[in-house]
Design a protein around this motif. Sequence first.
Motif, PDB file in Angstrom:
ATOM      1  N   PHE A 184       0.853  -1.196   0.000  1.00  0.00           N
ATOM      2  CA  PHE A 184       0.000   0.000   0.000  1.00  0.00           C
ATOM      3  C   PHE A 184       0.875   1.227   0.000  1.00  0.00           C
ATOM      4  N   PHE A 185       0.507   2.181  -0.786  1.00  0.00           N
ATOM      5  CA  PHE A 185       1.299   3.396  -0.846  1.00  0.00           C
ATOM      6  C   PHE A 185       0.337   4.587  -0.900  1.00  0.00           C
ATOM      7  N   PHE A 186       0.417   5.434   0.095  1.00  0.00           N
ATOM      8  CA  PHE A 186      -0.434   6.623   0.126  1.00  0.00           C
ATOM      9  C   PHE A 186       0.312   7.753  -0.579  1.00  0.00           C
ATOM     10  N   LEU A 187      -0.134   8.109  -1.742  1.00  0.00           N
ATOM     11  CA  LEU A 187       0.568   9.107  -2.529  1.00  0.00           C
ATOM     12  C   LEU A 187      -0.021  10.483  -2.215  1.00  0.00           C
ATOM     13  N   ASP A 188       0.443  11.049  -1.094  1.00  0.00           N
ATOM     14  CA  ASP A 188      -0.054  12.363  -0.679  1.00  0.00           C
ATOM     15  C   ASP A 188       1.002  13.427  -0.980  1.00  0.00           C
ATOM     16  N   GLN A 189       1.802  13.170  -1.989  1.00  0.00           N
ATOM     17  CA  GLN A 189       2.873  14.070  -2.382  1.00  0.00           C
ATOM     18  C   GLN A 189       2.782  14.285  -3.886  1.00  0.00           C
ATOM     19  N   ILE A 190       3.336  15.383  -4.377  1.00  0.00           N
ATOM     20  CA  ILE A 190       3.354  15.594  -5.831  1.00  0.00           C
ATOM     21  C   ILE A 190       4.749  15.952  -6.319  1.00  0.00           C
ATOM     22  N   ASP A 191       5.769  15.660  -5.544  1.00  0.00           N
ATOM     23  CA  ASP A 191       7.139  15.950  -5.970  1.00  0.00           C
ATOM     24  C   ASP A 191       7.393  15.345  -7.356  1.00  0.00           C
ATOM     25  N   PRO A 192       7.816  16.163  -8.323  1.00  0.00           N
ATOM     26  CA  PRO A 192       7.987  15.680  -9.701  1.00  0.00           C
ATOM     27  C   PRO A 192       8.916  14.467  -9.811  1.00  0.00           C
ATOM     28  N   ASP A 193      10.054  14.483  -9.099  1.00  0.00           N
ATOM     29  CA  ASP A 193      10.988  13.359  -9.182  1.00  0.00           C
ATOM     30  C   ASP A 193      10.382  12.083  -8.577  1.00  0.00           C
ATOM     31  N   LEU A 194       9.737  12.251  -7.451  1.00  0.00           N
ATOM     32  CA  LEU A 194       9.092  11.090  -6.812  1.00  0.00           C
ATOM     33  C   LEU A 194       8.064  10.460  -7.746  1.00  0.00           C
ATOM     34  N   ILE A 195       7.203  11.289  -8.305  1.00  0.00           N
ATOM     35  CA  ILE A 195       6.117  10.776  -9.150  1.00  0.00           C
ATOM     36  C   ILE A 195       6.688  10.152 -10.420  1.00  0.00           C
TER      37      ILE A 195
END
Lengths: 383, 383
Positions: free
Chosen positions: A82-93
């Motif tokens: 499970f991964f909660f994607l509550d971030q929008i950092d361009p490199d992370l995404i």
Amino acid sequence: MATSKNNLKEEFLKEVSDGKHRFIDIALDSELPKRIREAVSKLRKFKKVIILGIGGSALGGIAVMRALYRPLKHMEDDSTHFFFLDQIDPDLIYHLSHNLDLKETHFISISKSGDTIEPASLYKLFYQKIVDAGLDPKEHFSFVTGEDGFFAEEAKKIGAIHLILPPYLSGRFSVLSEVGLFPAVLAGINIEEILEGARQAYEEFYTALDLAITQDKLYQEGKIITVVFPYSYRLNRFADWYIQLMAESLGKTKDIGPTPIRAIGPTDQHAQLQLFMEGPRNKQVLFLEVEKHHHDPQIPGENYTLEDLINAEKKGTGQALEDAGIPTQTIKLPYIDAKAVGNLIMTLELQIALLGKMYGIETYKQPGVEAGKKITREILQNS
Amino acid sequence: MATSKNNLKEEFLKEVSDGKHRFIDIALDSELPKRIREAVSKLRKFKKVIILGIGGSALGGIAVMRALYRPLKHMEDDSTHFFFLDQIDPDLIYHLSHNLDLKETHFISISKSGDTIEPASLYKLFYQKIVDAGLDPKEHFSFVTGEDGFFAEEAKKIGAIHLILPPYLSGRFSVLSEVGLFPAVLAGINIEEILEGARQAYEEFYTALDLAITQDKLYQEGKIITVVFPYSYRLNRFADWYIQLMAESLGKTKDIGPTPIRAIGPTDQHAQLQLFMEGPRNKQVLFLEVEKHHHDPQIPGENYTLEDLINAEKKGTGQALEDAGIPTQTIKLPYIDAKAVGNLIMTLELQIALLGKMYGIETYKQPGVEAGKKITREILQNS
């Protein structure tokens, strides 16, 4: 005091029956787990579940998952991640979207309003990837959102699972609704027991009431910063959830509004304790403690186990703080299981709802976050 | 003001040459990277590296690794996984120790004093496991610690790699020493460039000085809480590192001592911003912003990329805060690379060292954490 405590309880319960504190009604609705399990039964099993949501759409789910999903389960290859994607950092995404096995990934889009810009943007990005890979979006997306808005329209368009949130539900009070419990069911967590624990906390009531009364008394005495200090890895994401619960609910005027901050035990004995002990005496501490753990390794050559150590550290730190004039409260969980987690959630939600009432504040609104959003939209439109 | 600024700089540089701020000397020591690389060259490659350390022995390394090690590298099976074990939760440790491939795991024990109870206890536990598995401890452990103490004795006993820390080095100021750079080298990070960036920040100096002067001015005006607010997933663990740096260094008396708190952008726009905007006006904000990212996904059907979005949100939030009377400062990184990270670290260390000097505080000591440790020891001895 005893009378005023009982008065407070009665007035609050009157407000509950008048529909002012609907987060309680939802958690006590016996149909809730059935609705969620029925939706889940339509889903095939995926190896990875990514939750697109931010703030109240993520923090409660993260806290529950950390507490009740096996720690470090991600190290085992046969399990669901499970991964909660509550971030929008361009490199992370970028890295995430290029390393996903899309066939084996399901996305849950969570947003009360249905068009929060961060999860909506990520949805558009992943929707395109699913379509480009020749996969059926109906299979790979589900939605937890209101009746209207962008996500509701998408749910209808692609024919995906749509769990409907009522408009009056505030995000930070939504973990005991579809928001927190839909991901939990996918993780195999017993949500009926979570809700049973919540019901017990509501029936008991006085734990929350005492916490609220003490928090307020100390605040009035100048303890304007509340340190939430879990001594447990499995409870440490409750700190982030509680920070939102308190900050957004009670931060409404210049004159009142405690600032919640996070410390993690015993880690922050080595990072923040110096300031708490000898710095300005403007803090109060709320400990979360676990009495018995599922496992308890013995330290070779010593007369203590890890449980002895962590609990001795909690007691030592608490005593030292009290001696230095920093008042503490402790919520003790006998054991981390679904019932105890539900009890903890409802207890803290009630505490904050009671404080909101005591302060005469609009607990469930958050007007102060609109100004920045407006400027952001203007910048994006002109870019 | 210009004069007093220059005076402050000159007095501080005088103190540096008098040996009062030794964290600078270490970072500027040209032999440092050679010493570390020589030690590393003796190590075979392991699939997993676990760092046993807490507080200042972990937070800097975590921040560097998050920033410079590829995001989500743990999703790729051919890479080395790094895990900073700065926790002692019994369930966490149990699961971790039962899921490790010991043959493929190397442990780095980090502790300035050499006998911090949490990493020492974990070392004993993992040492036993290595021996029980018939493996050679010399291969599986290395040590970053002082000349004396438990870890130094163990290093000698098993003949393992031992990088020696000088006694005057304070943990929270140690990331630009063996403490932070030994794990970084194992991760393939260019530490020479980190140190080059640090040197540039020291030579430049005025960024740190301006940050310190503004922080102090706002503190005197009642902005007693400093929100550190990175708008970047890759910089978000710098918040935890900075919290220790400020809290332990400046939290020494009842009369002064800013309370640093963490917010993560844009996540905390949906969690804490309401309180910052409309609650008590006792906060100042320090943003960390990244101008260009390595990758920048376009949002399908929209006229913006993720970089446009995150940077617009940062600007919008900053403007809204300023409009509401919450002053902000921003450290802008043109790009996240080793040089920029080194520059950021030295800038913030200098800022705190300057504030310590301005407040006449013993910046590098932490007397306030002894009372709790004493009580903990008594509890453990009587258990």
